[in-house]
Design a protein around this motif. Structure first.
Motif, PDB file in Angstrom:
ATOM      1  N   ASN A  49       0.762  -1.064  -0.012  1.00  0.00           N
ATOM      2  CA  ASN A  49       0.043  -0.047   0.087  1.00  0.00           C
ATOM      3  C   ASN A  49       0.849   1.107  -0.097  1.00  0.00           C
ATOM      4  O   ASN A  49       0.420   2.116  -0.810  1.00  0.00           O
ATOM      5  CB  ASN A  49      -0.979  -0.010   1.170  1.00  0.00           C
ATOM      6  CG  ASN A  49      -2.334  -1.050   1.118  1.00  0.00           C
ATOM      7  OD1 ASN A  49      -2.295  -1.230  -0.156  1.00  0.00           O
ATOM      8  ND2 ASN A  49      -2.734  -1.424   2.126  1.00  0.00           N
ATOM      9  N   ASP A  50       1.981   1.147   0.862  1.00  0.00           N
ATOM     10  CA  ASP A  50       2.768   2.393   0.828  1.00  0.00           C
ATOM     11  C   ASP A  50       3.741   2.503  -0.368  1.00  0.00           C
ATOM     12  O   ASP A  50       3.765   3.849  -1.045  1.00  0.00           O
ATOM     13  CB  ASP A  50       3.778   2.275   1.897  1.00  0.00           C
ATOM     14  CG  ASP A  50       3.255   2.439   3.363  1.00  0.00           C
ATOM     15  OD1 ASP A  50       1.974   2.836   3.522  1.00  0.00           O
ATOM     16  OD2 ASP A  50       3.737   2.010   4.546  1.00  0.00           O
ATOM     17  N   GLU A  51       3.896   1.731  -1.075  1.00  0.00           N
ATOM     18  CA  GLU A  51       4.601   1.653  -2.249  1.00  0.00           C
ATOM     19  C   GLU A  51       3.632   2.015  -3.531  1.00  0.00           C
ATOM     20  O   GLU A  51       4.066   2.879  -4.249  1.00  0.00           O
ATOM     21  CB  GLU A  51       5.097   0.300  -2.676  1.00  0.00           C
ATOM     22  CG  GLU A  51       6.322  -0.244  -2.243  1.00  0.00           C
ATOM     23  CD  GLU A  51       6.569  -1.717  -2.528  1.00  0.00           C
ATOM     24  OE1 GLU A  51       5.964  -2.284  -3.518  1.00  0.00           O
ATOM     25  OE2 GLU A  51       7.921  -2.142  -2.130  1.00  0.00           O
ATOM     26  N   ASN A  52       2.544   1.846  -3.350  1.00  0.00           N
ATOM     27  CA  ASN A  52       1.294   2.295  -4.447  1.00  0.00           C
ATOM     28  C   ASN A  52       1.054   3.540  -3.916  1.00  0.00           C
ATOM     29  O   ASN A  52       1.088   4.527  -5.099  1.00  0.00           O
ATOM     30  CB  ASN A  52      -0.024   1.491  -4.258  1.00  0.00           C
ATOM     31  CG  ASN A  52       0.167   0.130  -4.761  1.00  0.00           C
ATOM     32  OD1 ASN A  52       0.961  -0.072  -5.774  1.00  0.00           O
ATOM     33  ND2 ASN A  52      -0.652  -0.806  -4.161  1.00  0.00           N
ATOM     34  N   LYS A  53       0.935   4.100  -2.771  1.00  0.00           N
ATOM     35  CA  LYS A  53       0.939   5.576  -2.197  1.00  0.00           C
ATOM     36  C   LYS A  53       1.972   6.435  -2.930  1.00  0.00           C
ATOM     37  O   LYS A  53       1.702   7.618  -3.459  1.00  0.00           O
ATOM     38  CB  LYS A  53       0.548   5.641  -0.987  1.00  0.00           C
ATOM     39  CG  LYS A  53      -0.760   5.216  -0.289  1.00  0.00           C
ATOM     40  CD  LYS A  53      -0.805   5.459   0.985  1.00  0.00           C
ATOM     41  CE  LYS A  53      -2.117   4.993   1.514  1.00  0.00           C
ATOM     42  NZ  LYS A  53      -2.292   5.022   3.056  1.00  0.00           N
ATOM     43  N   VAL A  54       3.162   5.982  -2.899  1.00  0.00           N
ATOM     44  CA  VAL A  54       4.309   6.695  -3.159  1.00  0.00           C
ATOM     45  C   VAL A  54       4.401   6.779  -4.688  1.00  0.00           C
ATOM     46  O   VAL A  54       4.745   7.606  -5.312  1.00  0.00           O
ATOM     47  CB  VAL A  54       5.752   5.937  -2.971  1.00  0.00           C
ATOM     48  CG1 VAL A  54       6.933   6.359  -3.627  1.00  0.00           C
ATOM     49  CG2 VAL A  54       5.865   6.058  -1.311  1.00  0.00           C
ATOM     50  N   LYS A  55       4.018   5.582  -5.570  1.00  0.00           N
ATOM     51  CA  LYS A  55       3.818   5.675  -7.164  1.00  0.00           C
ATOM     52  C   LYS A  55       2.745   6.747  -7.525  1.00  0.00           C
ATOM     53  O   LYS A  55       2.974   7.434  -8.213  1.00  0.00           O
ATOM     54  CB  LYS A  55       3.422   4.428  -7.544  1.00  0.00           C
ATOM     55  CG  LYS A  55       4.549   3.231  -7.532  1.00  0.00           C
ATOM     56  CD  LYS A  55       4.150   1.958  -7.760  1.00  0.00           C
ATOM     57  CE  LYS A  55       5.235   0.880  -7.952  1.00  0.00           C
ATOM     58  NZ  LYS A  55       4.891  -0.306  -8.331  1.00  0.00           N
ATOM     59  N   GLU A  56       1.564   6.574  -6.622  1.00  0.00           N
ATOM     60  CA  GLU A  56       0.456   7.663  -6.947  1.00  0.00           C
ATOM     61  C   GLU A  56       1.022   9.115  -6.514  1.00  0.00           C
ATOM     62  O   GLU A  56       0.744   9.915  -7.476  1.00  0.00           O
ATOM     63  CB  GLU A  56      -0.736   7.491  -6.156  1.00  0.00           C
ATOM     64  CG  GLU A  56      -1.382   6.203  -6.664  1.00  0.00           C
ATOM     65  CD  GLU A  56      -2.654   5.945  -5.532  1.00  0.00           C
ATOM     66  OE1 GLU A  56      -3.033   6.684  -4.469  1.00  0.00           O
ATOM     67  OE2 GLU A  56      -3.287   4.595  -5.707  1.00  0.00           O
ATOM     68  N   ASN A  57       1.606   9.415  -5.441  1.00  0.00           N
ATOM     69  CA  ASN A  57       2.108  10.468  -5.155  1.00  0.00           C
ATOM     70  C   ASN A  57       3.068  11.206  -6.346  1.00  0.00           C
ATOM     71  O   ASN A  57       3.274  12.305  -6.483  1.00  0.00           O
ATOM     72  CB  ASN A  57       3.022  10.560  -3.972  1.00  0.00           C
ATOM     73  CG  ASN A  57       2.018  10.587  -2.767  1.00  0.00           C
ATOM     74  OD1 ASN A  57       0.794  10.580  -2.943  1.00  0.00           O
ATOM     75  ND2 ASN A  57       2.213  10.143  -1.476  1.00  0.00           N
ATOM     76  N   SER A  58       4.166  10.110  -6.654  1.00  0.00           N
ATOM     77  CA  SER A  58       5.056  10.540  -7.552  1.00  0.00           C
ATOM     78  C   SER A  58       4.476  10.923  -9.092  1.00  0.00           C
ATOM     79  O   SER A  58       4.719  12.118  -9.758  1.00  0.00           O
ATOM     80  CB  SER A  58       6.007   9.559  -7.795  1.00  0.00           C
ATOM     81  OG  SER A  58       5.460   8.364  -8.385  1.00  0.00           O
ATOM     82  N   GLN A  59       3.319  10.277  -9.380  1.00  0.00           N
ATOM     83  CA  GLN A  59       2.501  10.514 -10.666  1.00  0.00           C
ATOM     84  C   GLN A  59       1.874  11.831 -10.411  1.00  0.00           C
ATOM     85  O   GLN A  59       1.622  12.691 -11.251  1.00  0.00           O
ATOM     86  CB  GLN A  59       1.375   9.530 -10.742  1.00  0.00           C
ATOM     87  CG  GLN A  59       2.254   8.192 -11.452  1.00  0.00           C
ATOM     88  CD  GLN A  59       1.300   6.932 -11.639  1.00  0.00           C
ATOM     89  OE1 GLN A  59       0.179   7.196 -11.324  1.00  0.00           O
ATOM     90  NE2 GLN A  59       1.640   5.966 -12.285  1.00  0.00           N
ATOM     91  N   GLU A  60       1.263  12.059  -9.188  1.00  0.00           N
ATOM     92  CA  GLU A  60       0.625  13.335  -8.856  1.00  0.00           C
ATOM     93  C   GLU A  60       1.544  14.599  -8.868  1.00  0.00           C
ATOM     94  O   GLU A  60       1.433  15.604  -9.668  1.00  0.00           O
ATOM     95  CB  GLU A  60       0.021  13.392  -7.569  1.00  0.00           C
ATOM     96  CG  GLU A  60      -1.270  12.656  -7.434  1.00  0.00           C
ATOM     97  CD  GLU A  60      -2.079  12.878  -6.120  1.00  0.00           C
ATOM     98  OE1 GLU A  60      -1.282  13.409  -5.296  1.00  0.00           O
ATOM     99  OE2 GLU A  60      -2.607  11.607  -5.806  1.00  0.00           O
ATOM    100  N   MET A  61       2.854  14.404  -8.550  1.00  0.00           N
ATOM    101  CA  MET A  61       3.945  15.440  -8.542  1.00  0.00           C
ATOM    102  C   MET A  61       4.446  15.429 -10.039  1.00  0.00           C
ATOM    103  O   MET A  61       4.427  16.824 -10.506  1.00  0.00           O
ATOM    104  CB  MET A  61       5.184  14.949  -7.805  1.00  0.00           C
ATOM    105  CG  MET A  61       5.066  14.847  -6.215  1.00  0.00           C
ATOM    106  SD  MET A  61       4.743  16.571  -5.556  1.00  0.00           S
ATOM    107  CE  MET A  61       6.341  17.211  -6.114  1.00  0.00           C
TER     108      MET A  61
END
Length: 141
Positions: free
Chosen positions: A45-57
Motif C-alpha cells: 500500500n505504501d509503495e502504491n501511495k508513493v507511486k501515486e504521489n510521484s505521478q501526482e507530482m
C-alpha cells in the motif's frame, strides 16, 4: 532397542507432539503469518501511495510548467502591446510635431513671400532714383 518402549508412552508422546503442533500453530504461527501478511500488504500500500504521489507530482510539475509557459506568453503579449502602444504614441507625437513644423514653415514661407513682394514694390517705386544714382556713379568712373 524398541523393546522397552511402551505403546502408551509412545501414544502419549505423539498426542503431546500433535497438541504442541496445534497449540503452536494457533498461538504462534498463525499470528506470526498474519502479522507478516499485514506487513507485506502495508508495504505494498505504501509503495502504491508513493507511486501515486510521484505521478501526482509529475502531473503537478507538468501543470506548473504549463502555467509558467502561459505566464511567459502573457508577459510577452503585454510587453509587445506596451511596445506597440509606445511606438504608436511616438509616431503620433512625431506626426504632430511634423505638422506643427510644416505649419510654421508655411507661415514663414508666406511671410517671406510677402516681404519679397513688399521689397519688389519698394524697389519698383524707387527704381527711377536708383537708376539715377547708378548713372551718376557710372559717369564718375
Amino acid at each position: 532397542m524398541f523393546s522397552d518402549m511402551h505403546i502408551s508412552v509412545m501414544l502419549a508422546t505423539m498426542a503431546i507432539f500433535l497438541a504442541m503442533v496445534v497449540i503452536l500453530n494457533t498461538m504462534l504461527y498463525k499470528p506470526l503469518l498474519k502479522f507478516i501478511d499485514e506487513r507485506n500488504s502495508s508495504i505494498k500500500n505504501d509503495e502504491n501511495k508513493v507511486k501515486e504521489n510521484s505521478q501526482e507530482m509529475l502531473g503537478a510539475n507538468d501543470e506548473v510548467e504549463k502555467i509558467h509557459q502561459s505566464t511567459k506568453d502573457e508577459i510577452y503579449k503585454i510587453k509587445q502591446s506596451a511596445i506597440n502602444q509606445a511606438k504608436e504614441e511616438a509616431q503620433l507625437a512625431v506626426q504632430v510635431k511634423k505638422e506643427e513644423l510644416e505649419r510654421k514653415m508655411m507661415g514663414f514661407y508666406t511671410e517671406l513671400t510677402m516681404q519679397k513682394e513688399e521689397l519688389r514694390q519698394i524697389l519698383s517705386k524707387n527704381l527711377p532714383e536708383y537708376k539715377q544714382i547708378l548713372e551718376n556713379n557710372i559717369k564718375k568712373i
